[in-house]
Design a protein around this motif. Structure first.
Motif, short mmCIF file in Angstrom:
data_model
loop_
_atom_site.label_atom_id
_atom_site.label_comp_id
_atom_site.label_asym_id
_atom_site.label_seq_id
_atom_site.Cartn_x
_atom_site.Cartn_y
_atom_site.Cartn_z
N UNK A 86 -4.77 14.51 3.28
CA UNK A 86 -5.78 13.22 1.96
C UNK A 86 -5.90 14.32 0.94
N UNK A 87 -5.55 13.72 -0.41
CA UNK A 87 -5.79 14.12 -1.27
C UNK A 87 -4.64 13.36 -2.12
N UNK A 88 -3.36 13.42 -0.85
CA UNK A 88 -1.69 12.90 -1.57
C UNK A 88 -2.04 11.56 -2.30
N UNK A 89 -0.83 11.42 -3.04
CA UNK A 89 -0.41 10.98 -4.21
C UNK A 89 0.14 9.91 -3.13
N UNK A 90 -0.12 8.79 -2.77
CA UNK A 90 1.34 7.68 -2.56
C UNK A 90 1.79 6.39 -3.33
N UNK A 91 3.29 6.93 -3.41
CA UNK A 91 3.53 5.80 -4.08
C UNK A 91 4.42 4.61 -3.26
N UNK A 92 3.53 3.62 -3.26
CA UNK A 92 4.61 2.53 -2.13
C UNK A 92 5.59 1.90 -3.30
N UNK A 93 6.06 1.46 -2.52
CA UNK A 93 7.53 0.34 -2.93
C UNK A 93 7.37 -0.67 -2.03
N UNK A 94 6.39 -1.83 -1.85
CA UNK A 94 6.97 -2.97 -1.39
C UNK A 94 8.19 -3.66 -2.27
N UNK A 95 9.02 -4.21 -1.37
CA UNK A 95 9.96 -4.73 -2.13
C UNK A 95 9.89 -5.85 -0.67
N UNK A 96 9.74 -7.42 -1.13
CA UNK A 96 10.03 -8.82 -0.52
C UNK A 96 11.16 -8.95 -0.24
N UNK A 97 11.48 -9.43 0.78
CA UNK A 97 13.28 -9.51 1.03
C UNK A 97 13.74 -10.69 1.54
N UNK A 98 12.20 -11.67 1.59
CA UNK A 98 11.68 -12.84 2.55
C UNK A 98 11.55 -13.89 1.31
N UNK A 99 11.32 -15.31 1.78
CA UNK A 99 11.26 -16.23 0.71
C UNK A 99 9.86 -16.31 0.60
N UNK A 100 9.01 -16.18 1.37
CA UNK A 100 7.83 -16.08 1.79
C UNK A 100 6.59 -15.00 0.80
N UNK A 101 5.80 -15.48 0.65
CA UNK A 101 4.71 -14.75 -0.35
C UNK A 101 4.42 -13.05 0.77
N UNK A 102 4.04 -11.78 0.40
CA UNK A 102 3.54 -11.39 1.47
C UNK A 102 3.56 -9.98 0.14
N UNK A 103 2.33 -9.27 0.53
CA UNK A 103 1.41 -7.97 0.47
C UNK A 103 1.29 -6.85 1.51
N UNK A 104 1.30 -5.44 0.72
CA UNK A 104 0.71 -4.76 2.13
C UNK A 104 -1.03 -4.16 1.53
N UNK A 105 -1.50 -4.15 2.32
CA UNK A 105 -2.90 -3.99 2.33
C UNK A 105 -3.36 -2.88 2.82
N UNK A 106 -3.93 -1.77 2.52
CA UNK A 106 -3.98 -0.41 3.33
C UNK A 106 -5.64 -0.29 3.31
N UNK A 107 -5.79 -0.45 4.89
CA UNK A 107 -7.68 0.49 5.06
C UNK A 107 -7.80 1.91 4.50
N UNK A 108 -8.91 1.76 3.92
CA UNK A 108 -9.63 3.13 3.77
C UNK A 108 -9.97 3.22 2.39
N UNK A 109 -10.40 4.31 1.19
CA UNK A 109 -10.51 4.51 0.28
C UNK A 109 -9.66 4.44 -1.45
N UNK A 110 -9.24 3.87 -1.62
CA UNK A 110 -8.88 3.97 -2.92
C UNK A 110 -8.62 3.35 -4.18
N UNK A 111 -8.49 2.69 -5.39
CA UNK A 111 -8.48 2.25 -6.25
C UNK A 111 -8.39 0.65 -6.52
#
Length: 384
Positions: A175-200
């Motif tokens: 708890x309290x650490x900063x996570x820098x998550x790099x998403x690389x979309x290697x497909x032809x479809x649009x995607x994303x990463x949504x985290x549950x929890x509390x954040x900006x």
């Protein structure tokens, strides 16, 4: 099947339960002819393993998938799941979802390693341990990859994956650490990463990231507990059902008491693209923990990070046989909310369970939605 067995089965009304798709297979079996054993619901004996809690049986159904009133099952052992895991797996194949109190020794095979596991570091073999990043920052890369994955005996699923597997990797932070998550979309479809929890909210991950591009999410890990993550691009149900989900554990600054830790993520597979699950799994493989039980020591603390990531099902449950457990709802408190032997979870709900197994033996676990258990989501803890 001999004549006596057949007449006994016939007297129970078995033929009346058979769907027409199953009759040729039954006739072939009666004649002693080879039977096609492809698919998750197979007839013949499965490969044996000395650590296995059960063997195998067979199932028939109205549609050849074990669905409908034509469902039958016969097992040559005390109990067994109708849906078997892919063949050729070692009992430690899902070790990245488990962390024993002490490292096991002997023969090891790990996903993505050489046959003897020698190329795998200890931290790569198991669920990540509690730790603090010295800089307070963790850099994580998540890649979306389309690929077929073996999900049950003779059954391949064209999945959309995070880092090539379903579920995606378990992410662990303090708890309290900063996570820098790099998403690389290697497909032809649009995607994303949504985290549950509390954040900006500007880092919430609901925006589509086009195929062939990448983006960086920066969030603070929190609150303490266990939180799912998943793709949030419409149609959301499809993207999750295809496999784009995983789990993040956020530890309190001082950690939790030492325990044998296990992540159990419940999910399903729609094999016929009809918006309905055909088989079910813990950690992506149907029937795995039926064939290869989770082995713990008698009396040691067991901690389960339980997550329901089923699509197309409004609710699921977890029931542990012969023992009760403390329930930490979402894990956001350090004191238990309940003590029971069954917990019910809606979609994406989760909990931390803690218990000790006081006697040697097998302790079954499964959803109490029985069709899920019978189609791959039944398993065992074995106390030794």
């Amino acid at each position: 099947m001999n004549r006596k067995d057949f007449l006994k089965w016939f007297g129970l009304g078995g033929v009346g339960l058979l769907g027409t798709a199953s009759i040729p297979a039954l006739i072939a079996r009666l004649r002693g002819a080879p039977v096609d054993q492809s698919g998750p619901l197979c007839f013949g004996p499965a490969p044996t393993d000395p650590t296995a809690a059960t063997g195998s049986g067979f199932a028939l159904g109205d549609d050849g998938m074990g669905n409908g009133t034509g469902l039958l099952r016969r097992t040559g052992n005390a109990y067994g799941s109708m849906v078997h895991p892919p063949s050729g797996l070692h009992r430690n194949y899902l070790s990245s979802f488990e962390r024993p109190l002490k490292e096991e020794h002997g023969e090891w095979l790990f996903a993505g390693t050489s046959n003897d596991g020698a190329s795998a570091k200890l931290e790569d073999r198991y669920l990540p341990p509690f730790s603090r990043a010295k800089s307070g920052v963790r850099d994580i890369e998540v890649r979306t990859i389309n690929r077929p994955v073996n999900v049950a005996h003779g059954t391949s699923f064209n999945a959309w994956t995070f880092n090539g597997r379903v579920p995606g990797p378990v992410i662990r932070a303090t708890a309290g650490e900063t996570l820098r998550i790099r998403l690389r979309n290697l497909t032809n479809e649009p995607h994303s990463v949504h985290f549950h929890g509390s954040h900006d909210p500007n880092q919430d991950g609901w925006e589509s990231i086009p195929g062939g591009t990448d983006t960086l999410y920066t969030i603070k890990a929190g609150p303490v507990g266990v939180h799912p993550y998943h793709c949030h691009v419409p149609p959301l149900a499809l993207h999750m059902a295809k496999g784009l989900f995983g789990t993040m554990i956020v530890d309190p600054p001082g950690g939790r008491p030492p325990a044998h830790e296990v992540v159990l993520i419940l999910s399903g597979y729609d094999l016929q693209n009809r918006g309905r699950n055909d088989i079910y799994s813990w950690n992506g493989l149907a029937g795995f923990y039926d064939r290869f039980p989770i082995r713990v020591n008698v009396g040691e603390l067991v901690r389960v990070y339980l997550v329901n990531m089923l699509e197309y099902e409004p609710v699921a449950s977890f029931h542990l046989h012969a023992q009760t457990f403390d329930v930490f709802r979402s894990g956001t408190k350090l004191q238990p909310d309940d003590h029971t032997d069954v917990i019910t979870l809606g979609q994406t709900e989760r909990a931390i369970l803690e218990f000790r197994l006081p006697y040697k033996g097998r302790y079954m676990f499964h959803p109490h939605q029985i069709h899920m258990a019978e189609r791959g989501a039944m398993g065992w803890f074995v106390a030794v």
